[in-house]
Design an enzyme around this catalytic site. Structure first.
Site, PDB file in Angstrom:
ATOM      1  N   TYR A 169       0.828  -1.205   0.000  1.00  0.00           N
ATOM      2  CA  TYR A 169       0.000   0.000   0.000  1.00  0.00           C
ATOM      3  C   TYR A 169       0.863   1.257   0.000  1.00  0.00           C
ATOM      4  O   TYR A 169       0.350   2.355  -0.195  1.00  0.00           O
ATOM      5  CB  TYR A 169      -0.922   0.044   1.223  1.00  0.00           C
TER       6      TYR A 169
ATOM      7  N   HIS B  81       1.109 -11.577   1.979  1.00  0.00           N
ATOM      8  CA  HIS B  81       0.065 -10.866   1.242  1.00  0.00           C
ATOM      9  C   HIS B  81      -0.550 -11.669   0.109  1.00  0.00           C
ATOM     10  O   HIS B  81      -1.765 -11.633  -0.100  1.00  0.00           O
ATOM     11  CB  HIS B  81       0.639  -9.552   0.699  1.00  0.00           C
TER      12      HIS B  81
END
Length: 281
Positions: free
Chosen positions: A49, A104
């Site tokens: 992010y 992730h």
């Protein structure tokens, strides 16, 4: 007061948090700081992010001590073979431990990434382990080869896709589902389903608040993200009412087994080469 979930290792995790996916560092810093001042105690971010430094600044600016906040982040695919990945993540956040650290995506070497997090748990650098987007064969492989069982699975879930089969498997191992896209990626068709307007009128809540409360009723953790402070406030005001079994039965009729995000093997390969452009300050 936030509702709290007890993980399979005994750690406590707030049931409602603020997500920062697609949120710019500038907006993430503002929204996370304000969220913490409002009473949020769970913040979710990720290497990919590229706003971890902003989240760290927000935590510091909020005046809330880390021991009173549950911080979750994710190791990105390009970092699975980086022996310094955990320490570098901690440095970006400005923290000395991470409450929940995920792998992730199940790209090549994802088990190496998982083993790295297990080592960090043993060293006290990480408290709990998460797996993100690791459904099906990936979950099976992790459970068969891990030394420390994962505490949380982050996956897509919403009223159109309630993850019934995955939940059955997670429940066998005491793994909590943390829902992303809890509002269906902002799909107006979902938000405007008549049942949510009906229940919203009944409880004096918005359709989004009804949807989020429904997730909690199902035992999910929710981390809705937004760049608007007023939405941050709205998303947290779901703890002062409860849905009935009858309400949930009506909401359950919406399940279409419909995903918004479809990941392909080609996408997984691309993730393995997609290095984040981290913030430098």
């Amino acid at each position: 007061m936030n509702e709290v979930m007890t993980l399979n290792n005994g750690e406590k995790m707030p049931a409602v948090g603020i997500g920062t996916f697609t949120i710019s560092p500038k907006d993430a810093e503002v929204c996370v700081c304000e969220a913490l001042k409002m009473g949020y105690r769970l913040v979710d971010t990720a290497n990919a992010y590229v706003n971890e430094r902003a989240v760290g600044r927000a935590i510091k600016a909020s005046g809330v001590k880390h021991e009173d906040i549950f911080v979750s982040t994710k190791i990105w695919a390009t970092e699975y073979l980086n022996p310094n990945a955990v320490d570098e993540t901690l440095a970006r956040l400005g923290l000395d431990y991470i409450d929940l650290l995920f792998i992730h995506q199940p790209t090549e070497h994802y088990m190496d990434g998982y083993k790295m997090i297990e080592k960090a748990v043993k060293k006290g650098r990480v408290k709990s382990i998460g797996i993100s987007n690791c459904e099906g064969k990936y979950l099976d492989n992790i459970l068969a080869n891990c030394e420390i069982k994962p505490q949380v699975m982050q996956a897509e879930a919403h009223p159109y896709f309630t993850q019934d089969e995955l939940v059955k498997e997670l429940d066998k191992h005491g793994i909590v589902l943390m829902s992303w896209y809890p509002l269906g990626h902002g799909d107006a068709a979902l938000i405007n389903e008549p049942i949510f307007a009906e229940l919203g009128k009944k409880y004096k809540k918005t359709s989004a608040q009804i949807i989020l409360r429904g997730h909690l009723k199902m035992g999910f953790c929710v981390i809705p993200g937004t760049s608007k402070v007023n939405h941050v406030k709205d998303n947290f005001e779901i703890l002062n009412f409860a849905l009935t079994k009858e309400d949930m039965a009506e909401i359950a009729k919406l399940n279409k087994n419909k995903r918004y995000y479809y990941r392909t093997d080609e996408m997984l390969k691309s993730f393995a080469a997609m290095k984040p452009n981290y913030e430098t300050k």
